[in-house]
Design an enzyme around this catalytic site. Structure first.
Site, PDB file in Angstrom:
ATOM      1  N   ASP A   9      42.071  41.349  45.846  1.00  0.00           N
ATOM      2  CA  ASP A   9      41.869  42.424  44.892  1.00  0.00           C
ATOM      3  C   ASP A   9      40.653  42.030  44.033  1.00  0.00           C
ATOM      4  O   ASP A   9      40.218  40.868  44.066  1.00  0.00           O
ATOM      5  CB  ASP A   9      43.140  42.558  44.036  1.00  0.00           C
ATOM      6  N   ASP A  11      39.470  43.721  40.341  1.00  0.00           N
ATOM      7  CA  ASP A  11      39.567  43.765  38.872  1.00  0.00           C
ATOM      8  C   ASP A  11      40.797  43.009  38.394  1.00  0.00           C
ATOM      9  O   ASP A  11      41.919  43.303  38.806  1.00  0.00           O
ATOM     10  CB  ASP A  11      39.617  45.215  38.397  1.00  0.00           C
TER      11      ASP A  11
HETATM   12  C1  XBP Z   1      41.371  48.396  39.355  1.00  0.00           C
HETATM   13  C2  XBP Z   1      41.181  49.807  39.051  1.00  0.00           C
HETATM   14  C3  XBP Z   1      39.806  50.344  38.912  1.00  0.00           C
HETATM   15  C4  XBP Z   1      39.057  49.861  37.695  1.00  0.00           C
HETATM   16  C5  XBP Z   1      37.923  50.776  37.379  1.00  0.00           C
HETATM   17  O1  XBP Z   1      41.095  48.156  40.667  1.00  0.00           O
HETATM   18  O2  XBP Z   1      42.143  50.526  38.930  1.00  0.00           O
HETATM   19  O3  XBP Z   1      39.919  51.714  38.852  1.00  0.00           O
HETATM   20  O4  XBP Z   1      39.891  49.878  36.571  1.00  0.00           O
HETATM   21  O5  XBP Z   1      37.109  50.965  38.466  1.00  0.00           O
HETATM   22  P1  XBP Z   1      41.647  46.854  41.488  1.00  0.00           P
HETATM   23  P2  XBP Z   1      36.479  52.385  38.815  1.00  0.00           P
HETATM   24  O6  XBP Z   1      42.614  46.076  40.617  1.00  0.00           O
HETATM   25  O7  XBP Z   1      42.308  47.448  42.699  1.00  0.00           O
HETATM   26  O8  XBP Z   1      40.405  46.066  41.838  1.00  0.00           O
HETATM   27  O9  XBP Z   1      36.119  53.033  37.515  1.00  0.00           O
HETATM   28  O10 XBP Z   1      35.292  52.038  39.667  1.00  0.00           O
HETATM   29  O11 XBP Z   1      37.565  53.164  39.527  1.00  0.00           O
END
Ligand code: XBP
Length: 250
Positions: A9, A11
């Protein structure tokens, strides 16, 4: 070794990009658009229940109904703010470090010929910018597949993004492990059949991780041992051998 690939993953797992990156970038985009909205650390934590930046913003507008705000084109508005937010995000990521153990584990996998993949809800441009800025300018080529954003119709906890990554890897879930930081992400990876390690952070520490094979506060480093929160792992930092052992678990 049964383990053929690690699926990361992004973020909150590779780096603390939610609190210090996406949240701040959204606030800058609101300000640039002349909107008085500002998401605090706590409020953003609640909004993280919705995966995807566009989906999160739409949810905020539809549920909070900020006073004085009206638009006849909510889709267009959300797209515009999200695009601006993506630009502000690029300015911020240089100052957000990788979480402990991430670079070490990736290097260990590359040296051992274990393949790498990404499965994220975040957009592809944001993901690529993070990798090139914080990991290595060449790092996108280290990953066999960077499955990101809108490439599947439903975001985590739907397993779609993990199925997409597995299809491109041409591997079965039993040959890979996922590394996640949220309950939604864990549900997505588990539904796709993947054994999953969770590395919690401040936003996710109180979430339900009973589906995880192990839970740690981070991947750990020799000089910065992890704290084991659930499951059984040997040693004090997460190694490829531990990933292989998780892969073999029922
Ligand atoms: C986390 C998310 C993302 C980010 C924002 O993704 O939900 O939407 O918060 O990114 P993960 P965007 O944990 O799956 O990596 O604004 O580009 O959607």
């Amino acid at each position: 070794m049964g383990l053929k690939a690690l699926i990361f993953d992004v973020d909150g797992t590779l780096a603390e990009t939610e609190r210090d990156g996406h949240r701040v970038a959204f606030n800058r985009a609101f300000q640039a658009a002349g909107l008085p909205w500002q998401w605090s650390v706590a409020e953003y934590g609640r909004l993280l229940a919705i995966s995807g930046g566009k989906e999160r913003l739409r949810h905020y507008i539809e549920t909070v109904r900020p006073s004085g705000f009206e638009t006849s084109d909510l889709d267009g508005f959300v797209k515009d703010i999200h695009r601006a937010k993506g630009q502000f995000y690029l300015d911020l990521i240089g100052s957000i470090p990788l979480r402990p153990g991430v670079r070490r584990l990736i290097n260990e996998a590359r040296a051992a010929g274990v393949r790498l993949a990404i499965a994220t809800t975040s957009s592809l441009p944001s993901t690529l910018a993070l990798l090139t800025t914080v990991l290595d300018p060449d790092s996108p080529s280290w990953f066999d597949i960077i499955a990101a954003g809108d490439v599947v119709p439903y975001k985590k906890p739907s397993p779609g993004i993990y199925y997409h990554a597995l299809t491109h890897l041409d591997l079965s879930a039993r040959e890979c492990i996922a590394i996640e930081d949220t309950h939604h992400g864990l549900v997505a990876s588990t539904r796709a059949g993947l054994r999953t390690l969770v590395t919690v952070n401040d936003y996710t520490i109180d979430q339900d991780f009973r589906l995880a094979k192990a839970v740690v506060n981070n991947l750990g480093e020799p000089e910065q041992p992890f704290e084991l929160l659930a499951g059984e792992l040997t040693g004090q930092w997460f190694k490829l051998a531990d990933a292989d052992a998780l892969c073999d678990m029922r």
